[in-house]
Scaffold this motif. Structure first.
Motif, short mmCIF file in Angstrom:
data_model
loop_
_atom_site.label_atom_id
_atom_site.label_comp_id
_atom_site.label_asym_id
_atom_site.label_seq_id
_atom_site.Cartn_x
_atom_site.Cartn_y
_atom_site.Cartn_z
N HIS A 415 1.22 -1.57 -0.42
CA HIS A 415 -0.07 -0.11 -0.29
C HIS A 415 1.19 0.97 0.27
O HIS A 415 0.89 2.30 -0.44
N ASP A 416 1.84 1.28 0.95
CA ASP A 416 2.61 2.34 0.90
C ASP A 416 3.28 2.30 -0.65
O ASP A 416 3.28 3.82 -0.92
N TYR A 417 3.47 1.37 -1.34
CA TYR A 417 4.08 1.81 -2.58
C TYR A 417 3.00 2.71 -3.42
O TYR A 417 3.81 3.41 -4.35
N GLU A 424 3.52 10.50 -7.18
CA GLU A 424 4.63 10.72 -8.79
C GLU A 424 4.03 10.91 -9.45
O GLU A 424 4.00 12.12 -11.12
N GLN A 425 2.80 9.90 -9.70
CA GLN A 425 2.07 10.04 -11.06
C GLN A 425 1.42 11.17 -10.96
O GLN A 425 0.61 12.30 -12.19
N ASP A 426 0.70 11.88 -9.98
CA ASP A 426 0.01 13.16 -9.98
C ASP A 426 0.46 13.92 -10.29
O ASP A 426 0.25 15.28 -10.68
N ALA A 427 2.01 14.23 -9.83
CA ALA A 427 3.24 15.05 -9.28
C ALA A 427 3.23 15.05 -11.37
O ALA A 427 2.81 16.48 -12.11
N ALA A 447 -2.85 7.12 -13.23
CA ALA A 447 -1.33 6.10 -14.33
C ALA A 447 -1.94 6.44 -16.15
O ALA A 447 -1.72 6.80 -16.43
N MET A 448 -3.39 6.37 -15.68
CA MET A 448 -4.07 7.12 -17.58
C MET A 448 -3.67 8.61 -17.90
O MET A 448 -3.57 8.06 -18.40
N LEU A 449 -4.14 9.29 -16.62
CA LEU A 449 -3.55 10.44 -16.46
C LEU A 449 -2.61 10.85 -17.37
O LEU A 449 -2.37 11.91 -18.73
N VAL A 450 -1.72 9.96 -16.70
CA VAL A 450 -0.36 10.13 -17.07
C VAL A 450 0.11 10.43 -18.99
O VAL A 450 0.22 10.91 -19.30
#
Length: 539
Positions: A415-417, A424-427, A447-450
């Motif tokens: 869960h932490d990972y 990271e992906q949101d950034a 991940a799709m948004l990236v």
């Protein structure tokens, strides 16, 4: 009334032309009337509305001039006043046409020649129309004809009631035709063109072989045996899949015939093309195994979303499964509609080992565990950190060497990972300028948004304007091989239905369309009289 010789001759000519060209006699007479009208205009004036009528029984020709009833005459060749018109027909009104009989006349040489040209043109058009109407309904049939001539490698076939063409690329390789030879071919296209109907034949079309089997095998003609699919490498090898509607009839045996007589007749017509007759099966794996005959198959792995299948064969069967220049696997792929990847047992073992090592490394890096724990998780069939994070803790605790505390610790690390990756992906999503509003579309992950941002899809309107193929990619066949074009969301295992739903949801959010109304709940069934309280029955 006596019928003059020239009138009889006119009808005889019409009958003869109609028989010779196989067209309706009335069409010939109508074309004669048009031709005579044209000649009459040269006698009475081009502006005059002349009508010629041929009596189909006597051959008598009558001429009349049509005049339009008007209030004020502008052209006396085609107009008549209402007063004059009512002298001929008391019921005449403005806008009506009045027919006025004209005296007969003798045709001059030029007028007769002009009339002849009109008749020839009209009859030719009628003949072409008859040919088109006859052969447009015969697409998908086999026709027989005689070779009339060969032009630049294309063979012109005389069908008796028309001409057809077998283009050079529609002929079996190394096949030669000479004028006078008889030929059988498959009608695959009929087009209406300026120079007349063009009938295109083929001897390489897969359905040509299917139709030949229909002629040779009575069970196929009677629809007891059905040809499900055909794949051909013309002049070399072919595969045909058959299934029987009657359990007592073997479809393969019926197509082969006594001592191979039926299949041999088809082989001879196709210039020695080798034919594999395959039993069709509704189960894709079984059908593909059959289609790869004569090679033996050890194992198959299907990927239904991308219509691909991996086939594992013994090491010594690889060349047989692939065939010369890939012919066997290519024909099997065309026959089944699946893309087939062939691996040997050694190659498959090596690939599985490689995937095992990759998954072990992923778990070691993401969960910060040693190699033994990573190998244990990979050997238990876990393929990703997401699976570990959301599996039941009790299932992890059943792994040999694990207990509840170990399982909880591993899930906590997972869960932490995932949370770290999500951040990271949101950034990265913010850096790419992808709007927060796009996150509200159901099914869209960070991940799709990236991936959307990397492909310049940054707003709900951008997503609404996408096609399904843009998201999941598409496959097209080139030179018998399937070419895969990647989509924006390749690797996310998104089905076509899920991609369509995502796009439609975006269009609703963008206000392009209205959301589909939810189905109304069905009304509860009325209680039967016998089931009412106190046993009462109401009327």
């Amino acid at each position: 009334m006596a019928v003059s010789a020239n009138r009889l001759e006119l009808l005889q000519i019409a009958d003869a032309v109609a028989r010779e060209k196989s067209i309706d006699r009335q069409i010939v007479l109508t074309s004669m009337e048009d031709a005579i009208q044209k000649a009459a205009r040269s006698r009475y004036g081009q502006e005059t509305e002349v009508r010629a009528e041929i009596n189909p029984k006597t051959g008598e020709i009558r001429f009349s001039r049509l005049l339009l009833v008007v209030d004020q005459i502008e052209n006396d060749a085609i107009h008549i006043t209402l007063a004059e018109a009512r002298k001929k027909n008391p019921a005449a009104q403005v806008g009506d046409w009045i027919a006025e009989t004209l005296p007969p006349f003798d045709f001059g040489r030029i007028a007769a020649q002009s009339a002849k040209q009109v008749i020839v043109q009209k009859v030719r058009e009628a003949e072409r129309d008859r040919q088109y109407q006859e052969y447009k309904d015969r697409i998908g049939d086999i026709v027989n004809g005689v070779v009339k001539r060969v032009e630049y490698g294309n063979v012109i076939i005389d069908l008796g009631r028309g001409e057809a063409t077998i283009r050079r690329d529609e002929m079996i390789p190394r096949e030669m035709f000479r004028p006078g030879d008889r030929a059988r071919a498959y009608v695959y296209d009929v087009r209406r063109e300026q120079r007349g109907p063009q009938i295109f034949l083929s001897r390489t079309h897969p359905q040509f072989m299917a139709k030949l089997f229909q002629q040779e095998v009575p069970e196929i003609y009677d629809n007891i045996i059905q040809v499900k699919s055909v794949a051909r490498d013309p002049g070399s090898r072919a595969k045909i899949a058959v299934i029987s509607r009657d359990a007592s009839i073997d479809p393969v045996g019926a197509c082969v015939g006594m001592r191979g007589s039926r299949v041999q007749a088809v082989v001879n017509e196709l210039q020695g093309e080798k034919i594999d007759i395959i039993p069709w099966s509704p189960d894709a794996a079984t059908f593909i195994v059959n289609a790869l005959q004569p090679a033996e198959v050890v194992k198959v792995v299907l990927d239904e979303d991308s219509a691909r299948i991996e086939v594992v064969v013994p090491d010594d069967q690889l060349s047989l499964a692939i065939g010369r220049r890939g012919q066997n696997v290519r024909l099997a792929s065309q026959l089944t509609g699946w893309d087939i990847d062939i691996l040997t047992e050694a190659e498959e073992s090596e690939r599985r080992q490689k995937e095992f090592i990759e998954r072990t490394n992923i778990f070691m890096k993401a969960l910060d565990v040693d190699e033994v724990v990573g190998q244990l998780l990979a050997s238990e069939g876990f393929r990703s950190v997401e699976e570990l994070a959301f599996v039941e803790p009790a299932e992890l605790a059943t792994i040999e060497g694990f207990d509840e505390d170990t399982a909880s610790e591993i899930q906590a690390r997972a869960h932490d990972y995932l949370a770290r990756i999500e951040a990271e992906q949101d950034a990265r999503r913010i850096e790419l300028g992808v709007s927060d509003e796009l996150r509200e579309v159901a099914g869209v992950t960070t991940a799709m948004l990236v991936k959307f941002g990397e492909n310049d899809v940054k707003t709900v309107e951008d997503l609404a304007g996408c096609a399904t193929d843009d998201l999941i990619g598409w496959t097209e066949r080139k030179d018998g091989e399937s070419v895969k074009h990647a989509g924006y969301l390749d690797g996310f295992e998104l089905s076509r239905e899920e991609a369509e739903t995502m796009i439609m949801t975006a269009r609703v959010h963008a206000g392009w369309i209205e959301a589909a109304p939810e189905p109304e709940p069905e009304p509860a069934a009325e209680q039967a009289p016998e089931e009412q309280e106190d046993g009462e029955i109401t009327h």
